[in-house]
Enzyme design. Structure first.
Site, PDB file in Angstrom:
ATOM      1  N   SER A   1      11.152  15.516  23.910  1.00  0.00           N
ATOM      2  CA  SER A   1      12.535  15.835  22.896  1.00  0.00           C
ATOM      3  C   SER A   1      13.530  14.653  23.300  1.00  0.00           C
ATOM      4  O   SER A   1      13.226  13.525  23.457  1.00  0.00           O
ATOM      5  CB  SER A   1      13.041  17.021  23.038  1.00  0.00           C
ATOM      6  OG  SER A   1      13.938  17.422  22.003  1.00  0.00           O
TER       7      SER A   1
ATOM      8  N   ASP B   1       5.525  20.549  14.658  1.00  0.00           N
ATOM      9  CA  ASP B   1       6.831  20.063  14.813  1.00  0.00           C
ATOM     10  C   ASP B   1       7.414  19.643  13.770  1.00  0.00           C
ATOM     11  O   ASP B   1       7.190  18.567  13.406  1.00  0.00           O
ATOM     12  CB  ASP B   1       6.862  19.118  16.365  1.00  0.00           C
ATOM     13  CG  ASP B   1       8.201  19.103  16.749  1.00  0.00           C
ATOM     14  OD1 ASP B   1       9.394  19.346  16.171  1.00  0.00           O
ATOM     15  OD2 ASP B   1       8.362  18.034  17.777  1.00  0.00           O
TER      16      ASP B   1
ATOM     17  N   HIS C   1       8.051  22.527  18.014  1.00  0.00           N
ATOM     18  CA  HIS C   1       8.806  21.494  18.765  1.00  0.00           C
ATOM     19  C   HIS C   1       8.751  21.907  20.221  1.00  0.00           C
ATOM     20  O   HIS C   1       8.700  21.103  21.089  1.00  0.00           O
ATOM     21  CB  HIS C   1      10.283  21.387  18.355  1.00  0.00           C
ATOM     22  CG  HIS C   1      10.966  20.365  18.958  1.00  0.00           C
ATOM     23  ND1 HIS C   1      10.421  18.951  19.236  1.00  0.00           N
ATOM     24  CD2 HIS C   1      12.088  20.516  19.952  1.00  0.00           C
ATOM     25  CE1 HIS C   1      11.427  18.450  20.099  1.00  0.00           C
ATOM     26  NE2 HIS C   1      12.280  19.054  20.483  1.00  0.00           N
TER      27      HIS C   1
END
Lengths: 377, 377
Positions: free
Chosen positions: B152, B317, B350
């Site tokens: 991320s 995601d 995610h």
């Protein structure tokens, strides 16, 4: 303007028979505000009921003499020569019970206390709305609607009509809807509700008496809502990473165009929408789940439906994705209903149902023209 | 426990050379808190830097002697015999500048005023972080990292290393990241920020002096964040439409399990995370956009990169979808970089990058084993 519903005005109906809600709560009396477009034929067979979504109201088409800028929210769909042709149909739009546009709702005075209902207003379900709408139909002498239609939460009401009053609706038009919310849908609603509920100006729903409005919470709720109404692609096309001033500010003001858009939408909404109504509307969405009473079997839920159906979805709608519409279609087909289904290519996400879109409007037009032949023949 | 990094303890490094931020702001001095696992080899060629995401910190692996329940956030990835094998690598985790876990940040006392920095702390960019991390590498005598990695926002820092210090990183592992945020990503951040900024307890960022915390805002921000970290499917599988008490309550308390989960996560987060840090972190995400300085051409942005790359994405995601990783891969390939790309089938959205997942961990293990051969050979 030649195909506008023209100058319209709202009407009001009072109901003094107590309404018993799904929750068990009872409302001794209530008012519904509504508008009509077109003319009810002698057989009273050409009526279409339009149900609104979360923030909608009774002003579906046309404009007001004293407020000509205020055009109905579905004016591109409803009017003379438009897909919902008011030259053929008698169209009704109403503000849902619990709303904040004139029908009895949390901001209305409770005759028993002389104070606004606030959170004392019963939590409304889609079933309750359909019940209240049926009484309006009775009042207008309409035994069976040619069609009940709506988008999003409005589509859920249309679906519910086919379950609550199978004989009173010939066609059901369900647009950008779902047979129930997913956990993710509920999650978004819960964040929006919490923004309102935890706003210090909410005062447990009795903010009216405090002379304040939970603006912060409403604003956040609407900003969040807008993200789910649009598609990632539509946002990218419209706003991308454009900066308001052309350069980064390194502060917490508005920097990106998308931020400007969201805050504008949030501010606009918070200035007119009732916080308690917002809570009610999101709860009605969460609760809608006709399959729940049938062991989560949607096929069973539609066993008594008698209407014909048009189901419409939009490719980029991630709030109520096409898969969700196909669940409805599948359950209806398993019950041998006549179902037409259209999956419209549109970049505009959930909001597509409100937009001018040639293919979508043609699908609606063709289906509605077929309905018109049924009563004009 | 045999493959745990074991008992670890945080260290602290003070930097007295002023740091000039992208914004132009200057921090005369700052501290970084960090942990290390494994042993730096004599050639100092086996170091891996792990960059954290929005709410992460320096405690990547192992546990504390006095707080054994507090296991590092990436303990499943980092340890003896784990994909990031601390038997081979010297691994560094640090709390980013602007954080709230020990490194200098908004809640730290500004030595010039004796008061917490509050919103007076400079807005940090990914480039600023990489600059501050390079100084930590200098301090530890590391001229070139065997790898810089992260998921991320951590993946964005890893990417930035290859741009800011092309010669100082041999491999870059970019997991569940994107070359920049979309308008929708920014929109979610903006709603979260506005929840904090408009919380009356925020006090313009100076809530420390008021003895309060903008709990409401932080809670909403975290609830919203969690929706975007999970997938629709994962939420459906885990929570579905399950009711907390088995029946509808027709009120605004917790009814669905998903509501219970979100509020729990929100409360937990608001109890420990600093609101100003949250704002900074989301801004760093919004700003990251290496292509901006290159006419929005990502190929050009990577022209000076010298590292080899592993890029990993997860099928469900939707925050940083696989397409976004493929943009990175494509730009790197156009620059003739060595790139491995893995698109992992995972239901967990995610958040997958933090989870134990055999295929994902095998991909990481194999790639990292190859890195290990480079310096052990």
């Amino acid at each position: 303007m030649s195909n506008s519903a023209g100058i319209v005005s709202a009407q009001r109906a009072t109901f003094d028979t107590p309404l018993v809600f799904r929750s068990g709560a009872v409302l001794p009396s209530y008012e519904l505000v509504y508008e009509t477009y077109g003319t009810l034929n002698d057989a009273k067979s050409n009526a279409i009921l339009i149900c609104h979504a979360l923030s909608g109201n009774h002003h579906v088409a046309g404009r007001y003499a004293n407020d000509p800028e205020n055009v109905g929210w579905w004016d591109n769909m409803v009017g003379p020569g438009k897909p919902v042709d008011t030259g053929k149909f008698f169209v009704i739009g109403l503000n849902n019970l619990g709303g904040c546009h004139g029908s009895t709702g949390p901001s209305s005075l409770n005759p028993e206390t002389g104070q606004p209902y606030g959170t004392g207003f019963p939590v409304v379900t889609v079933e309750d709305w359909v019940e209240s709408q049926a009484r309006l139909a009775d009042r207008l002498g309409i035994k069976q609607f040619a069609a009940v239609m709506g988008g999003s939460l409005g589509g859920m009401q249309a679906l519910q009509w086919s379950l609550s009053f199978p004989e009173r609706v010939r066609h059901v038009l369900v647009i950008a809807a779902a047979p129930h919310l997913t956990a993710e849908n509920i999650a978004f609603n819960d964040v929006a509700r919490n923004a309102i509920l935890t706003d210090p100006d909410f005062h447990g729903g009795n903010f009216y008496q405090h002379g304040v409005v939970p603006t912060r919470g409403l604003r956040l709720a609407r900003m969040l809502g807008h993200i789910t109404y649009l598609s990632d692609d539509a946002m990218a096309d419209k706003f991308g990473r454009s900066l308001r001033s052309g350069k980064l500010g390194y502060n917490y003001g508005i920097e990106f165009e998308i931020e400007s858009y969201l805050r504008y939408q949030g501010d606009k909404f918070a200035a007119y929408f009732d916080a308690n109504t917002y809570l009610l509307m999101t709860k009605a969405l969460d609760y809608f789940d006709p399959a729940r009473a049938c062991d989560d079997n949607l096929d069973k839920a539609f066993a008594d439906a008698r209407a014909d159906f048009l189901v419409v979805s939009f490719t980029t709608d991630w709030r109520f994705a096409p898969e969700r519409s196909r669940e409805i279609v599948s359950a209806l087909l398993h019950n041998r209903r006549n179902v037409s289904y259209a999956e419209i290519s549109s970049a505009h996400g959930h909001d597509s149902f409100l937009m001018q879109h040639e293919h979508y409007h043609n699908v609606m037009r063709v289906y509605l023209e077929r309905i018109a032949t049924e009563f004009s023949a």
